[in-house]
Design an enzyme around this catalytic site. Structure first.
Site, PDB file in Angstrom:
ATOM      1  N   CYS A 260      26.384   8.715  16.837  1.00 24.91           N
ATOM      2  CA  CYS A 260      24.940  10.224  16.147  1.00 24.91           C
ATOM      3  C   CYS A 260      25.606  10.852  15.612  1.00 24.91           C
ATOM      4  CB  CYS A 260      24.557   9.972  17.915  1.00 24.91           C
ATOM      5  SG  CYS A 260      23.318  11.189  17.381  1.00 24.91           S
ATOM      6  N   ASN A 261      24.592  11.732  14.400  1.00 29.60           N
ATOM      7  CA  ASN A 261      25.140  12.451  13.567  1.00 29.60           C
ATOM      8  C   ASN A 261      25.146  13.948  14.775  1.00 29.60           C
ATOM      9  OD1 ASN A 261      26.225  11.679  10.955  1.00 29.60           O
ATOM     10  ND2 ASN A 261      24.682  10.259  11.516  1.00 29.60           N
TER      11      ASN A 261
ATOM     12  N   ASP B 204      23.772   5.930  20.818  1.00 31.26           N
ATOM     13  CA  ASP B 204      23.341   6.882  19.816  1.00 31.26           C
ATOM     14  C   ASP B 204      21.670   7.694  20.332  1.00 31.26           C
ATOM     15  OD1 ASP B 204      21.643   7.944  17.244  1.00 31.26           O
ATOM     16  OD2 ASP B 204      21.200   5.993  17.197  1.00 31.26           O
TER      17      ASP B 204
ATOM     18  N   TYR C 215      16.253  12.210  18.209  1.00 27.26           N
ATOM     19  CA  TYR C 215      17.057  13.824  18.603  1.00 27.26           C
ATOM     20  C   TYR C 215      17.197  14.157  18.070  1.00 27.26           C
ATOM     21  CZ  TYR C 215      20.286  11.588  22.110  1.00 27.26           C
ATOM     22  OH  TYR C 215      20.929  10.491  23.694  1.00 27.26           O
ATOM     23  N   GLY C 216      16.622  14.320  17.039  1.00 26.40           N
ATOM     24  CA  GLY C 216      16.445  15.010  15.951  1.00 26.40           C
ATOM     25  C   GLY C 216      15.647  16.147  15.973  1.00 26.40           C
TER      26      GLY C 216
ATOM     27  N   CYS D 241      22.441   9.704   9.291  1.00 31.41           N
ATOM     28  CA  CYS D 241      21.516   9.346  10.173  1.00 31.41           C
ATOM     29  C   CYS D 241      22.190   8.037  11.083  1.00 31.41           C
ATOM     30  CB  CYS D 241      20.353   9.484  10.048  1.00 31.41           C
ATOM     31  SG  CYS D 241      19.938   9.694  12.139  1.00 31.41           S
TER      32      CYS D 241
HETATM   33  N1  DGL Z   1      20.722   8.146  15.052  1.00 27.94           N
HETATM   34  C1  DGL Z   1      21.160   9.630  14.741  1.00 27.94           C
HETATM   35  C2  DGL Z   1      21.814  10.582  14.042  1.00 27.94           C
HETATM   36  O1  DGL Z   1      23.106   9.460  13.169  1.00 27.94           O
HETATM   37  C3  DGL Z   1      19.809  10.402  15.716  1.00 27.94           C
HETATM   38  C4  DGL Z   1      18.366  10.224  16.076  1.00 27.94           C
HETATM   39  C5  DGL Z   1      17.784  10.375  16.141  1.00 27.94           C
HETATM   40  O2  DGL Z   1      17.053  10.531  17.360  1.00 27.94           O
HETATM   41  O3  DGL Z   1      16.653  11.405  15.615  1.00 27.94           O
HETATM   42  O4  DGL Z   1      21.716  12.051  14.080  1.00 27.94           O
END
Ligand code: DGL
Length: 271
Positions: free
Chosen positions: A83-84, A20, A52-53, A193
């Site tokens: 991680c979505n 993640d 990541y978003g 998320c």
């Molecule tokens: N926890 C991640 C997800 O499920 C990533 C979140 C991120 O870093 O923005 O999307």
């Protein structure tokens, strides 16, 4: 908890690996570990590239590819994309490039969500996941009559990673998004998320807890079922190991709500 390999007497002690952007994937890891305590585990938190978003498709593919190669070198038998955002944006492009099984969270849970007795589902996720429409597309494959409303929550991941969960400004930012979600009158709200379950004590101040769906509950069971079916299970726990691409201390601190990491994660610099 007892579980047996379908291919009798054969065990596989290679680790199951998770990744993640940060501590979010621990909400999945913790559930899988409870269901399969005899496995060995690796976890990579890409804290240097978090959140990541807010990243582009090219960046997300590059990050995931590097981590998947890292796990290849560590001899993982399966990789869980906990991680979505990465599942929504990078999985499709990369899924055939490695030797191990890959479990992406969104693609694994949507067939189950499509069967729920729900007319309108609200999905709250990172901006990149929402932009991809991965949830609405995936659910439509199984149930075209379920209405899926998708809402981005730009600040929620940082609130968790910077351990600001109980600050008044954070609570206000959480409420703002929930107000938007409530306006669409959904039957259920998906915490799409893996960081968001860390916010449950704030979320339930405004909306009853049973209205929220945490996909990791369904995801963990899918992973277990498939590993058993594939003859990929182990019979004795030997190790679990955590890696991050930046700031191991912060990862250890932010993780506490879901999983207490006793050893400081190893810092991997070239990611
Ligand atoms: N926890 C991640 C997800 O499920 C990533 C979140 C991120 O870093 O923005 O999307």
């Amino acid at each position: 908890m007892e579980y047996k390999n379908t291919l009798q007497n054969k065990t596989d002690n290679r680790p199951i690996a998770f990744f993640d952007s940060g501590v979010g994937g621990l909400t999945v890891f913790e559930k899988v570990k409870k269901l399969m305590p005899q496995e060995n585990y690796l976890y990579f938190g890409d804290t240097k590239n978090m959140p990541y978003g807010e990243k582009t498709e090219e960046q997300l593919i590059e990050f995931a590819d590097k981590i998947l190669h890292f796990f290849e070198r560590k001899n993982a038998k399966a990789v869980v994309i906990a991680c979505n955002t990465s599942s929504a944006v990078a999985y499709k492009k990369l899924k055939n490039n490695y030797k191990f099984k890959i479990y992406p969270i969104i693609q694994s849970v949507c067939s189950t969500f499509a069967k729920l007795d729900v007319k309108k589902l609200c999905v709250i996720a990172t901006p990149a996941t929402i932009k991809s429409h991965a949830y609405s597309r995936e659910i439509a494959k199984y149930n075209s009559s379920m209405e899926v409303v998708e809402i981005a929550a730009p600040n929620w991941v940082r609130i968790v990673e910077e351990h600001r969960i109980n600050q008044p400004q954070s609570i206000e930012q959480v409420k703002e998004i929930l107000d938007i979600a409530q306006k669409s009158l959904p039957d259920k709200i998906v915490l799409a998320c893996t960081h968001y379950p860390y916010l449950i004590n704030v979320l339930k101040k405004f909306i009853p807890e049973d209205k929220f769906i945490d996909p990791s509950v369904y995801f963990a069971q899918n992973i277990k079922d498939d590993l058993i079916k594939s003859g990929l299970i182990n019979n004795k726990f030997e190790y679990e190991k955590f890696y991050v691409s930046a700031d191991p201390q912060n990862f250890q601190l932010a993780s506490q709500l879901f999983y207490k990491i006793t050893e400081l994660p190893e810092l991997i610099l070239d990611m």
